[in-house]
Design a protein around this motif. Sequence first.
Motif, PDB file in Angstrom:
ATOM      1  N   ALA A 154       0.831  -1.204   0.000  1.00  0.00           N
ATOM      2  CA  ALA A 154       0.000   0.000   0.000  1.00  0.00           C
ATOM      3  C   ALA A 154       0.863   1.251   0.000  1.00  0.00           C
ATOM      4  N   ALA A 155       1.951   1.237   0.764  1.00  0.00           N
ATOM      5  CA  ALA A 155       2.860   2.390   0.793  1.00  0.00           C
ATOM      6  C   ALA A 155       3.505   2.606  -0.578  1.00  0.00           C
ATOM      7  N   ALA A 156       3.922   1.523  -1.210  1.00  0.00           N
ATOM      8  CA  ALA A 156       4.548   1.633  -2.535  1.00  0.00           C
ATOM      9  C   ALA A 156       3.552   2.155  -3.568  1.00  0.00           C
ATOM     10  N   MET A 157       2.318   1.658  -3.515  1.00  0.00           N
ATOM     11  CA  MET A 157       1.314   2.122  -4.474  1.00  0.00           C
ATOM     12  C   MET A 157       0.934   3.577  -4.215  1.00  0.00           C
ATOM     13  N   SER A 158       0.882   3.968  -2.953  1.00  0.00           N
ATOM     14  CA  SER A 158       0.581   5.363  -2.627  1.00  0.00           C
ATOM     15  C   SER A 158       1.672   6.290  -3.163  1.00  0.00           C
ATOM     16  N   ARG A 159       2.935   5.897  -2.981  1.00  0.00           N
ATOM     17  CA  ARG A 159       4.047   6.690  -3.530  1.00  0.00           C
ATOM     18  C   ARG A 159       3.955   6.770  -5.049  1.00  0.00           C
ATOM     19  N   THR A 160       3.654   5.643  -5.672  1.00  0.00           N
ATOM     20  CA  THR A 160       3.549   5.610  -7.131  1.00  0.00           C
ATOM     21  C   THR A 160       2.418   6.507  -7.618  1.00  0.00           C
ATOM     22  N   LEU A 161       1.256   6.405  -6.988  1.00  0.00           N
ATOM     23  CA  LEU A 161       0.109   7.210  -7.396  1.00  0.00           C
ATOM     24  C   LEU A 161       0.370   8.696  -7.178  1.00  0.00           C
ATOM     25  N   ARG A 162       0.953   9.046  -6.043  1.00  0.00           N
ATOM     26  CA  ARG A 162       1.264  10.456  -5.776  1.00  0.00           C
ATOM     27  C   ARG A 162       2.326  10.976  -6.752  1.00  0.00           C
ATOM     28  N   SER A 163       3.303  10.161  -7.068  1.00  0.00           N
ATOM     29  CA  SER A 163       4.316  10.570  -8.049  1.00  0.00           C
ATOM     30  C   SER A 163       3.686  10.769  -9.419  1.00  0.00           C
ATOM     31  N   PHE A 164       2.802   9.869  -9.788  1.00  0.00           N
ATOM     32  CA  PHE A 164       2.101  10.019 -11.064  1.00  0.00           C
ATOM     33  C   PHE A 164       1.327  11.326 -11.100  1.00  0.00           C
ATOM     34  N   LEU A 165       0.577  11.608 -10.033  1.00  0.00           N
ATOM     35  CA  LEU A 165      -0.211  12.842 -10.004  1.00  0.00           C
ATOM     36  C   LEU A 165       0.690  14.065 -10.117  1.00  0.00           C
ATOM     37  N   GLN A 179       3.673  14.200 -11.627  1.00  0.00           N
ATOM     38  CA  GLN A 179       4.195  14.260 -12.992  1.00  0.00           C
ATOM     39  C   GLN A 179       3.117  14.671 -13.994  1.00  0.00           C
ATOM     40  N   ALA A 180       1.913  14.176 -13.807  1.00  0.00           N
ATOM     41  CA  ALA A 180       0.844  14.415 -14.775  1.00  0.00           C
ATOM     42  C   ALA A 180       0.225  15.798 -14.660  1.00  0.00           C
ATOM     43  N   THR A 181       0.185  16.346 -13.446  1.00  0.00           N
ATOM     44  CA  THR A 181      -0.526  17.608 -13.254  1.00  0.00           C
ATOM     45  C   THR A 181       0.364  18.767 -12.845  1.00  0.00           C
ATOM     46  N   GLY A 182       1.508  18.484 -12.298  1.00  0.00           N
ATOM     47  CA  GLY A 182       2.367  19.553 -11.803  1.00  0.00           C
ATOM     48  C   GLY A 182       2.096  19.900 -10.349  1.00  0.00           C
ATOM     49  N   VAL A 183       1.031  19.363  -9.780  1.00  0.00           N
ATOM     50  CA  VAL A 183       0.714  19.570  -8.366  1.00  0.00           C
ATOM     51  C   VAL A 183       1.590  18.637  -7.556  1.00  0.00           C
ATOM     52  N   ARG A 184       2.252  19.152  -6.561  1.00  0.00           N
ATOM     53  CA  ARG A 184       3.169  18.328  -5.766  1.00  0.00           C
ATOM     54  C   ARG A 184       2.385  17.457  -4.784  1.00  0.00           C
ATOM     55  N   ALA A 185       1.753  16.440  -5.315  1.00  0.00           N
ATOM     56  CA  ALA A 185       0.860  15.578  -4.540  1.00  0.00           C
ATOM     57  C   ALA A 185       1.600  14.776  -3.473  1.00  0.00           C
ATOM     58  N   GLN A 186       2.899  14.607  -3.632  1.00  0.00           N
ATOM     59  CA  GLN A 186       3.674  13.851  -2.653  1.00  0.00           C
ATOM     60  C   GLN A 186       3.653  14.535  -1.282  1.00  0.00           C
ATOM     61  N   TYR A 187       3.423  15.839  -1.275  1.00  0.00           N
ATOM     62  CA  TYR A 187       3.525  16.611  -0.037  1.00  0.00           C
ATOM     63  C   TYR A 187       2.175  17.104   0.467  1.00  0.00           C
ATOM     64  N   LEU A 188       1.093  16.710  -0.179  1.00  0.00           N
ATOM     65  CA  LEU A 188      -0.236  17.161   0.220  1.00  0.00           C
ATOM     66  C   LEU A 188      -0.898  16.163   1.152  1.00  0.00           C
ATOM     67  N   HIS A 189      -1.657  16.695   2.108  1.00  0.00           N
ATOM     68  CA  HIS A 189      -2.481  15.843   2.956  1.00  0.00           C
ATOM     69  C   HIS A 189      -3.680  15.366   2.141  1.00  0.00           C
ATOM     70  N   LEU A 190      -4.278  14.316   2.595  1.00  0.00           N
ATOM     71  CA  LEU A 190      -5.402  13.727   1.881  1.00  0.00           C
ATOM     72  C   LEU A 190      -6.568  14.701   1.751  1.00  0.00           C
ATOM     73  N   ASP A 191      -6.807  15.523   2.785  1.00  0.00           N
ATOM     74  CA  ASP A 191      -7.887  16.512   2.720  1.00  0.00           C
ATOM     75  C   ASP A 191      -7.628  17.536   1.617  1.00  0.00           C
ATOM     76  N   ALA A 192      -6.384  17.967   1.469  1.00  0.00           N
ATOM     77  CA  ALA A 192      -6.037  18.944   0.431  1.00  0.00           C
ATOM     78  C   ALA A 192      -6.185  18.326  -0.962  1.00  0.00           C
ATOM     79  N   ILE A 193      -5.857  17.057  -1.076  1.00  0.00           N
ATOM     80  CA  ILE A 193      -6.031  16.369  -2.360  1.00  0.00           C
ATOM     81  C   ILE A 193      -7.513  16.275  -2.700  1.00  0.00           C
ATOM     82  N   GLY A 194      -8.328  15.921  -1.718  1.00  0.00           N
ATOM     83  CA  GLY A 194      -9.775  15.794  -1.942  1.00  0.00           C
ATOM     84  C   GLY A 194     -10.463  17.106  -2.255  1.00  0.00           C
ATOM     85  N   ALA A 195      -9.879  18.219  -1.807  1.00  0.00           N
ATOM     86  CA  ALA A 195     -10.507  19.522  -2.032  1.00  0.00           C
ATOM     87  C   ALA A 195     -10.048  20.198  -3.310  1.00  0.00           C
TER      88      ALA A 195
END
Length: 157
Positions: free
Chosen positions: A87-98, A100-116
């Motif tokens: 789960a940790a590896a997939m979370s890192r992969t998904l956040r890295s993808f986001l 790279q794909a959007t330019g938003v630094r998803a690796q450093y965002l809390h889940l609430d900020a991602i959802g909003a």
Amino acid sequence: MPDDLLRFVGGPSPYWTGWLWLGLALLVFVIAWYAAVFVWTLPSDQLRRLPAVRDIHARLLRRRFAAAVRRTVARHRDGELTAAQAAAAMSRTLRSFLGQATGVRAQYLHLDAIGAGDLAPAAPVLAALDDAQFNNASAVHVDEVGAEAEELIRSWP
């Protein structure tokens, strides 16, 4: 007059004209090679702005990160990773993808900020991955959430 001109330039060329075309072809190849290396090494934010490259870049990103999630699920199935590690590896992969794909630094965002924000479609999958990673009594199945993460990556706009 043509005989005078041939005498002036030294007569017909003793070289095969194919050498000229081969040289020009090699020159075009080298220029194309340098252009390809230049584009290949550009940062993702610049690639997203190039109209000719944007779609190819997005397709390659989706394929590469979806394959990474698939490999993580396979490693979990083979017993190499625990559910929390997978789960940790997939979370890192998904956040890295986001990122790279959007330019938003998803690796450093809390889940609430991602959802909003603009990354809201990824919030449920990331929440499930966090639950699997940090909750020992979690009912989340790594195979199922891995399939969801892979589908999210493949269908990302």
